[in-house]
Design a protein around this motif. Structure first.
Motif, mmCIF file in Angstrom:
data_model
loop_
_atom_site.group_PDB
_atom_site.id
_atom_site.type_symbol
_atom_site.label_atom_id
_atom_site.label_comp_id
_atom_site.label_asym_id
_atom_site.label_seq_id
_atom_site.Cartn_x
_atom_site.Cartn_y
_atom_site.Cartn_z
ATOM 1 N N TYR A 1 4.335 -14.737 -10.835
ATOM 2 C CA TYR A 1 4.677 -14.026 -9.867
ATOM 3 C C TYR A 1 3.707 -14.643 -7.691
ATOM 4 C CZ TYR A 1 4.783 -10.856 -13.926
ATOM 5 O OH TYR A 1 5.242 -10.511 -15.223
ATOM 6 N N ALA A 2 4.727 -13.847 -7.235
ATOM 7 C CA ALA A 2 4.488 -13.729 -5.877
ATOM 8 C C ALA A 2 5.486 -12.988 -5.276
ATOM 9 C CB ALA A 2 5.181 -15.450 -5.391
ATOM 10 N N ILE A 3 4.751 -13.112 -3.540
ATOM 11 C CA ILE A 3 5.361 -11.858 -3.143
ATOM 12 C C ILE A 3 6.782 -12.727 -1.956
ATOM 13 C CG2 ILE A 3 4.820 -10.446 -0.763
ATOM 14 C CD1 ILE A 3 2.072 -10.248 -2.273
ATOM 15 N N ALA A 4 7.757 -12.242 -2.179
ATOM 16 C CA ALA A 4 8.998 -12.888 -1.040
ATOM 17 C C ALA A 4 9.060 -12.153 -0.040
ATOM 18 C CB ALA A 4 10.262 -11.962 -1.347
ATOM 19 N N ALA A 5 8.695 -12.674 0.801
ATOM 20 C CA ALA A 5 8.408 -11.805 2.075
ATOM 21 C C ALA A 5 9.033 -13.167 3.311
ATOM 22 C CB ALA A 5 7.138 -11.578 2.890
ATOM 23 N N ASP A 6 9.925 -12.784 4.589
ATOM 24 C CA ASP A 6 10.537 -13.543 5.283
ATOM 25 C C ASP A 6 10.072 -13.620 6.885
ATOM 26 O OD1 ASP A 6 12.070 -11.460 5.784
ATOM 27 O OD2 ASP A 6 13.823 -13.072 5.468
ATOM 28 N N GLY A 7 9.462 -12.576 6.812
ATOM 29 C CA GLY A 7 8.461 -11.830 8.351
ATOM 30 C C GLY A 7 9.770 -11.083 8.738
ATOM 31 N N VAL A 8 10.543 -11.322 8.022
ATOM 32 C CA VAL A 8 12.005 -9.588 8.965
ATOM 33 C C VAL A 8 12.764 -8.407 7.659
ATOM 34 C CG1 VAL A 8 14.394 -9.795 9.871
ATOM 35 C CG2 VAL A 8 12.738 -12.010 9.651
ATOM 36 N N SER A 9 12.924 -8.667 6.360
ATOM 37 C CA SER A 9 12.615 -8.019 5.726
ATOM 38 C C SER A 9 11.718 -7.689 5.285
ATOM 39 C CB SER A 9 13.546 -7.971 4.143
ATOM 40 O OG SER A 9 15.326 -9.245 5.120
ATOM 41 N N PRO A 10 11.727 -6.806 4.675
ATOM 42 C CA PRO A 10 10.196 -5.564 3.615
ATOM 43 C C PRO A 10 9.778 -6.710 2.262
ATOM 44 C CG PRO A 10 11.944 -3.946 4.724
ATOM 45 C CD PRO A 10 12.629 -4.655 4.599
ATOM 46 N N PRO A 11 8.690 -7.110 2.338
ATOM 47 C CA PRO A 11 7.852 -7.644 0.776
ATOM 48 C C PRO A 11 8.521 -7.678 0.315
ATOM 49 C CG PRO A 11 6.787 -6.678 2.554
ATOM 50 C CD PRO A 11 7.454 -6.438 3.652
ATOM 51 N N ARG A 12 8.841 -8.011 -0.923
ATOM 52 C CA ARG A 12 9.312 -7.427 -2.510
ATOM 53 C C ARG A 12 8.634 -8.677 -3.157
ATOM 54 N NH1 ARG A 12 15.522 -9.281 -2.025
ATOM 55 N NH2 ARG A 12 14.417 -10.191 -0.240
ATOM 56 N N PHE A 13 8.017 -7.631 -4.306
ATOM 57 C CA PHE A 13 6.993 -8.363 -5.018
ATOM 58 C C PHE A 13 7.973 -8.543 -6.133
ATOM 59 C CE2 PHE A 13 4.291 -7.916 -9.356
ATOM 60 C CZ PHE A 13 3.333 -9.265 -8.759
#
Length: 549
Positions: free
Chosen positions: A208-220
């Protein structure tokens, strides 16, 4: 689609000529440095090394032809005929890209081996060299497997970390498996989005991880064995949407813990739903900059390398209180210059390992380090010229009743390349191979493992009976070493005790059984407590002594 290209011709002492004395050649072939190679991650690169060696110590030989039907789209340049001086060698290298499991299977339909594909060998590549007086052949086998499910063992997973100067990801994240023994990184696949804070869940054997690009809201997200990402839920957090989540792990109760660097927030997540269970500010009376942490199975605390203070840090996941170790970390007994550790993993035995660079001069050379959790000091176990990676993940807890991985085994190439593993095998005493003899020394064991079934070290051709003894002996020795080193019971070897049983048919049946056994647990990671952090096949071959059968 499979792409092939000849990379280069490594030409040792060979010249163009129209006349030469014809003598004996020996063909040789390896794939990725091995005689048998297993592919279980796609796409995969297969590097074939093909050699034609003039084994006559006194006379030159003319090479008429060099062919491999499976690699026929590769162009040999320059083409034979070539004159090779006494003891000289011609080496060709060919690179093959295997895009998928199906593509790999299809090669078995087009090779020259009528028995492939089967459960042991998917395809065989056969290289032939031809001269006036005869021909020599060498082959390599490749076994293709579907990409495996994940199991709770000591496999080290690393995710890529290509970022901008502001720390934002600049490309989708790639998942790789790190082999501490060789320092090799095996790509598993690429996600369609960038992620960080990778962690292994021991309840379902998934990443598992957290998807975050610094622009869009993060997702699990959940990360599959092939590196693909699937979104579970948006991450419900009070941190700014531009936040970047850098560290993640799983606690013993199966909850995910993530850390956001900018706002210093610690979040606990239910992995089945992606629901946030709690969120708090980390309390640290010092600058805290960590790119990954791992949970100790012994005390339940999070451990990380604080790149700001150059110290090991403990973090209580329930209270959010962080505590630096008293003194800066020493690496190999010395004070390093600004080391940067990017990944942290704990084994189920409670050993902590960090992956990263010792300092600015090692920015392109990442090391794997063992950590003394009582002092905070590091010991370098391996150092390789590879780029830094962002996060590490490993199974830190064994769940009672969970599926266990196949008992670990390795083939003869492993024991023939790792002297420490072979010495541990011999530490238990001589290895009896029945009527084939006894192995009691390191050079003798290496001689059995590296013996050429076709030609003895004095260049004499082996009879079919001698060849079968060589092939059976090396598999039998490997099986015994798998039992002594990994604790994986070897098949019954009592048939070797009776010389009358050593006919070709019965010995071949036993050899095949032993070979299947020795390859059965190759997917299971070598326990890190074994401290196998270096393999050197060339040194091993130099020390090998020719066996006497």
């Amino acid at each position: 689609m499979m792409k092939r290209k000849w990379l280069a011709l490594l030409f040792i002492g060979a010249v163009w000529a129209s006349q030469a004395w014809a003598n004996d050649f020996r063909a040789g072939q390896f794939v990725n440095g091995l005689k048998q190679y297993t592919v279980d991650a796609y796409p995969a690169t297969l590097r074939f090394t093909l050699t034609a060696t003039n084994i006559d110590p006194a006379l030159p030989s003319e090479l008429y032809a060099a062919v491999d039907p499976l690699l026929q789209s590769c162009t040999l340049a320059p083409q034979p005929p070539l004159v090779v001086p006494p003891g000289g060698q011609v080496t060709y290298q060919c690179e093959v890209q295997v895009q998928s499991y199906g593509n790999c299977l299809s090669l078995g339909e087009h090779d020259s081996n009528p028995a492939t594909p089967n459960n042991e060998v998917t395809f065989t590549s056969t290289f032939s060299v031809i001269w006036a007086a005869g021909a020599s052949h060498a082959g390599t086998n490749v076994l293709c497997l579907p990409q495996p499910a994940l199991f709770c063992d000591d496999t080290v997973y690393l995710s890529s970390a290509a970022t901008s100067p502001e720390g934002r990801p600049t490309e989708p994240t790639r998942l790789s498996i790190f082999d501490p023994a060789t320092g090799a990184l095996t790509p598993r696949g690429e996600a369609s989005l960038p992620y960080d804070a990778l962690a292994f869940n021991h309840f379902d054997n998934a990443l598992y991880a957290i998807a975050a690009d610094g622009v869009s809201p993060p997702r699990f997200i959940r990360v599959g064995p092939d590196g693909a990402a699937s979104v579970i839920a948006p991450l419900d957090t009070a941190a700014p949407r531009t936040s970047l989540w850098t560290a993640g792990t799983f606690l013993k109760d199966g909850t995910y813990v993530g850390f956001e660097h900018g706002s210093q927030r610690l979040i606990r997540v239910d992995p089945s739903t992606g629901q946030t269970l709690s969120e708090q500010q980390v309390s640290a009376p010092f600058d805290l900059r960590m790119t990954d942490f791992a949970v100790s199975p012994r005390d339940g605390l999070l451990y990380a390398f604080n790149n700001a203070t150059q110290r090991l840090t403990r973090l209580d996941p329930l209270t959010g209180v962080a505590t630096d170790f008293a003194a800066p970390a020493r690496i190999d007994g010395k004070a390093p210059a600004n080391p940067v550790m990017s990944a942290a993993v704990f084994t189920r035995d409670g050993e902590l390992f960090l992956y990263g660079a010792k300092g600015p001069d090692d920015a392109r050379s990442s090391g794997f380090h063992a950590v003394d959790v009582t002092t905070g000091d590091l010991t370098t176990l391996s150092q390789k010229p590879v780029p830094p990676f962002g996060d590490g993940a490993m199974c830190a807890f064994y769940l009672w009743g969970a599926p266990r991985p196949q008992p670990a085994t390795r083939d003869r190439g492993f024991f023939g390349s790792s002297e420490s593993a072979l010495l541990e095998c011999l530490f238990h005493g001589p290895v009896s191979l029945g009527a084939l003899g006894e192995v009691s020394t390191l050079p003798g064991a290496l001689g059995v493992l590296w013996a050429n079934p076709a030609i003895a070290s004095n260049h004499a051709r082996r009879t079919p009976e001698e060849s079968m003894k060589v092939r059976t002996a090396r598999e039998a020795l490997t099986a015994v070493c798998n039992e002594r080193f990994f604790g994986t019971p070897a098949p019954d070897l009592s048939a070797l005790e009776d010389p009358a049983s050593l006919d070709l048919a019965r010995m071949e049946a036993l050899r095949q059984e032993l070979e299947r056994h020795n390859h059965s647990g190759r997917r299971t990671a070598i326990p890190l407590r074994k401290r196998i952090f270096a393999v050197d096949p060339l040194r091993a071959m130099e020390r090998a002594e020719e066996p006497r059968f």
